[in-house]
Design a protein around this motif. Structure first.
Motif, PDB file in Angstrom:
ATOM      1  N   ARG A  57      -8.167 -11.514  -0.376  1.00 50.13           N
ATOM      2  CA  ARG A  57      -7.804 -12.788   0.229  1.00 50.13           C
ATOM      3  C   ARG A  57      -8.398 -14.116  -0.335  1.00 50.13           C
ATOM      4  N   HIS A  58      -7.574 -14.765  -0.746  1.00 55.69           N
ATOM      5  CA  HIS A  58      -8.108 -16.254  -1.242  1.00 55.69           C
ATOM      6  C   HIS A  58      -8.423 -17.125  -0.191  1.00 55.69           C
ATOM      7  N   PHE A  59      -9.306 -17.933  -0.468  1.00 55.56           N
ATOM      8  CA  PHE A  59      -9.982 -18.935   0.549  1.00 55.56           C
ATOM      9  C   PHE A  59      -8.471 -19.745   1.123  1.00 55.56           C
ATOM     10  N   SER A  60      -7.708 -19.891   0.306  1.00 51.58           N
ATOM     11  CA  SER A  60      -6.188 -20.563   0.514  1.00 51.58           C
ATOM     12  C   SER A  60      -5.466 -19.838   1.678  1.00 51.58           C
ATOM     13  N   GLY A  61      -5.804 -18.566   1.817  1.00 57.57           N
ATOM     14  CA  GLY A  61      -4.938 -17.692   2.729  1.00 57.57           C
ATOM     15  C   GLY A  61      -4.090 -16.798   2.142  1.00 57.57           C
ATOM     16  N   THR A  62      -3.783 -17.041   0.780  1.00 62.17           N
ATOM     17  CA  THR A  62      -2.963 -15.925   0.099  1.00 62.17           C
ATOM     18  C   THR A  62      -3.675 -14.464   0.049  1.00 62.17           C
ATOM     19  N   THR A  63      -2.966 -13.441   0.258  1.00 67.25           N
ATOM     20  CA  THR A  63      -3.388 -12.182   0.400  1.00 67.25           C
ATOM     21  C   THR A  63      -2.706 -11.296  -0.787  1.00 67.25           C
ATOM     22  N   SER A  64      -3.394 -10.170  -1.457  1.00 70.65           N
ATOM     23  CA  SER A  64      -2.603  -9.381  -2.162  1.00 70.65           C
ATOM     24  C   SER A  64      -3.364  -8.184  -2.464  1.00 70.65           C
ATOM     25  N   LEU A  65      -2.715  -6.968  -2.359  1.00 72.48           N
ATOM     26  CA  LEU A  65      -3.345  -5.564  -2.747  1.00 72.48           C
ATOM     27  C   LEU A  65      -3.881  -5.583  -4.275  1.00 72.48           C
ATOM     28  N   ALA A  66      -5.041  -5.289  -4.233  1.00 69.70           N
ATOM     29  CA  ALA A  66      -5.862  -5.179  -5.496  1.00 69.70           C
ATOM     30  C   ALA A  66      -6.095  -3.804  -6.154  1.00 69.70           C
ATOM     31  N   GLY A  67      -5.860  -2.895  -5.208  1.00 71.62           N
ATOM     32  CA  GLY A  67      -6.151  -1.428  -5.876  1.00 71.62           C
ATOM     33  C   GLY A  67      -6.074  -0.398  -4.857  1.00 71.62           C
ATOM     34  N   ILE A  68      -5.861   0.840  -5.080  1.00 72.48           N
ATOM     35  CA  ILE A  68      -5.827   2.008  -4.193  1.00 72.48           C
ATOM     36  C   ILE A  68      -6.594   3.173  -4.609  1.00 72.48           C
ATOM     37  N   GLN A  69      -7.257   3.865  -3.960  1.00 70.00           N
ATOM     38  CA  GLN A  69      -7.941   4.988  -4.522  1.00 70.00           C
ATOM     39  C   GLN A  69      -7.506   6.152  -3.328  1.00 70.00           C
ATOM     40  N   THR A  70      -7.118   7.120  -3.972  1.00 67.73           N
ATOM     41  CA  THR A  70      -6.608   8.370  -2.761  1.00 67.73           C
ATOM     42  C   THR A  70      -7.555   9.493  -2.954  1.00 67.73           C
ATOM     43  N   GLY A  71      -7.242  10.425  -2.125  1.00 61.69           N
ATOM     44  CA  GLY A  71      -8.226  11.774  -1.951  1.00 61.69           C
ATOM     45  C   GLY A  71      -9.518  11.275  -1.639  1.00 61.69           C
ATOM     46  N   LYS A  72      -9.575  10.508  -0.614  1.00 62.18           N
ATOM     47  CA  LYS A  72     -11.095  10.027   0.012  1.00 62.18           C
ATOM     48  C   LYS A  72     -10.898  10.940   1.184  1.00 62.18           C
ATOM     49  N   THR A  73     -12.446  10.898   1.808  1.00 62.37           N
ATOM     50  CA  THR A  73     -12.935  11.671   3.131  1.00 62.37           C
ATOM     51  C   THR A  73     -13.273  10.851   4.009  1.00 62.37           C
ATOM     52  N   LEU A  74     -13.252  11.065   5.139  1.00 63.52           N
ATOM     53  CA  LEU A  74     -13.876  10.280   6.324  1.00 63.52           C
ATOM     54  C   LEU A  74     -15.389   9.995   5.676  1.00 63.52           C
ATOM     55  N   GLY A  75     -16.180  10.801   5.297  1.00 65.75           N
ATOM     56  CA  GLY A  75     -17.654  10.706   5.091  1.00 65.75           C
ATOM     57  C   GLY A  75     -17.937   9.963   4.004  1.00 65.75           C
TER      58      GLY A  75
ATOM     59  N   ILE B 266       0.768  -1.238  -0.075  1.00 62.98           N
ATOM     60  CA  ILE B 266       0.015  -0.186   0.025  1.00 62.98           C
ATOM     61  C   ILE B 266       0.949   1.365  -0.086  1.00 62.98           C
ATOM     62  N   LEU B 267       2.120   1.416   0.899  1.00 61.84           N
ATOM     63  CA  LEU B 267       2.704   2.490   1.012  1.00 61.84           C
ATOM     64  C   LEU B 267       3.538   2.685  -0.195  1.00 61.84           C
ATOM     65  N   ALA B 268       3.954   1.538  -0.940  1.00 63.09           N
ATOM     66  CA  ALA B 268       4.686   1.895  -2.269  1.00 63.09           C
ATOM     67  C   ALA B 268       3.796   2.093  -3.275  1.00 63.09           C
ATOM     68  N   GLY B 269       2.527   2.071  -2.994  1.00 63.95           N
ATOM     69  CA  GLY B 269       1.747   2.614  -4.218  1.00 63.95           C
ATOM     70  C   GLY B 269       0.989   4.181  -4.127  1.00 63.95           C
ATOM     71  N   LEU B 270       1.318   4.603  -3.028  1.00 70.82           N
ATOM     72  CA  LEU B 270       1.334   5.961  -2.718  1.00 70.82           C
ATOM     73  C   LEU B 270       2.001   7.114  -3.025  1.00 70.82           C
ATOM     74  N   THR B 271       1.561   8.128  -3.278  1.00 69.86           N
ATOM     75  CA  THR B 271       2.685   9.429  -3.682  1.00 69.86           C
ATOM     76  C   THR B 271       3.157   9.819  -2.485  1.00 69.86           C
ATOM     77  N   THR B 272       4.108  10.606  -2.522  1.00 69.89           N
ATOM     78  CA  THR B 272       4.841  11.422  -1.521  1.00 69.89           C
ATOM     79  C   THR B 272       3.905  12.101  -0.777  1.00 69.89           C
ATOM     80  N   ASP B 273       2.803  12.757  -1.261  1.00 66.26           N
ATOM     81  CA  ASP B 273       1.903  13.762  -0.863  1.00 66.26           C
ATOM     82  C   ASP B 273       1.024  12.711   0.271  1.00 66.26           C
ATOM     83  N   ASP B 274       0.553  11.480   0.062  1.00 68.27           N
ATOM     84  CA  ASP B 274       0.035  10.732   0.749  1.00 68.27           C
ATOM     85  C   ASP B 274       0.729   9.982   1.900  1.00 68.27           C
ATOM     86  N   LYS B 275       2.084  10.099   1.947  1.00 68.61           N
ATOM     87  CA  LYS B 275       2.781   9.553   2.747  1.00 68.61           C
ATOM     88  C   LYS B 275       3.153  10.424   3.882  1.00 68.61           C
ATOM     89  N   THR B 276       2.273  10.298   4.941  1.00 70.64           N
ATOM     90  CA  THR B 276       2.376  11.477   6.089  1.00 70.64           C
ATOM     91  C   THR B 276       2.859  10.880   7.019  1.00 70.64           C
TER      92      THR B 276
END
Length: 126
Positions: free
Chosen positions: A102-120, A56-66
């Motif tokens: 997360r596959h039923f076998s237990g393997t996990t992978s990042l599938a997507g990131i959306q930035t610029g979101k708000t709490l609401g 996740i951190l590798a997929g973020l821009t410098t502005d999103d890494k606070t």
């Protein structure tokens, strides 16, 4: 085997597959759509997020890494495993949404990131 025995075996196989599908969907409370209500983070889901945190951190821009990385809530979707849609706080009034598979076998992978979101902003499929 006679023809009628083969037909009966095929019907039992289809019935078994249907029952397995119904069992999985009953266990997760839905049939493939993203869950309607966001849930607060729990220890199991937090472990899943932390397992792909570096990705996740590798997929973020410098502005999103606070330096802030606080998973807030999540929704799930039953697929050939589970998709976790997670809202993560990354700064004062800064949020991202991530999709983790997360596959039923237990393997996990990042599938997507959306930035610029708000709490609401509601977590939605992406």
């Amino acid at each position: 085997m006679c023809h009628s025995t083969v037909k009966m075996a095929n019907k039992l196989y289809v019935l078994g597959v249907c029952l397995c599908f119904l069992g999985v969907t009953a266990a997760f409370g839905r049939t493939g759509g993203i869950s309607s209500e966001s849930r607060p983070m729990d220890p199991r889901t937090l472990d899943i997020v932390n397992s792909v945190k570096d990705d996740i951190l590798a997929g973020l821009t410098t502005d999103d890494k606070t330096g802030i990385f606080e998973p807030v809530s999540y929704k799930t979707q039953v697929v050939a495993g589970l998709n976790y849609f997670v809202k993560i706080k990354t700064g004062a009034d800064r949020y991202i949404h991530v999709r983790i598979y997360r596959h039923f076998s237990g393997t996990t992978s990042l599938a997507g990131i959306q930035t610029g979101k708000t709490l609401g902003e509601e977590i939605a499929y992406f």
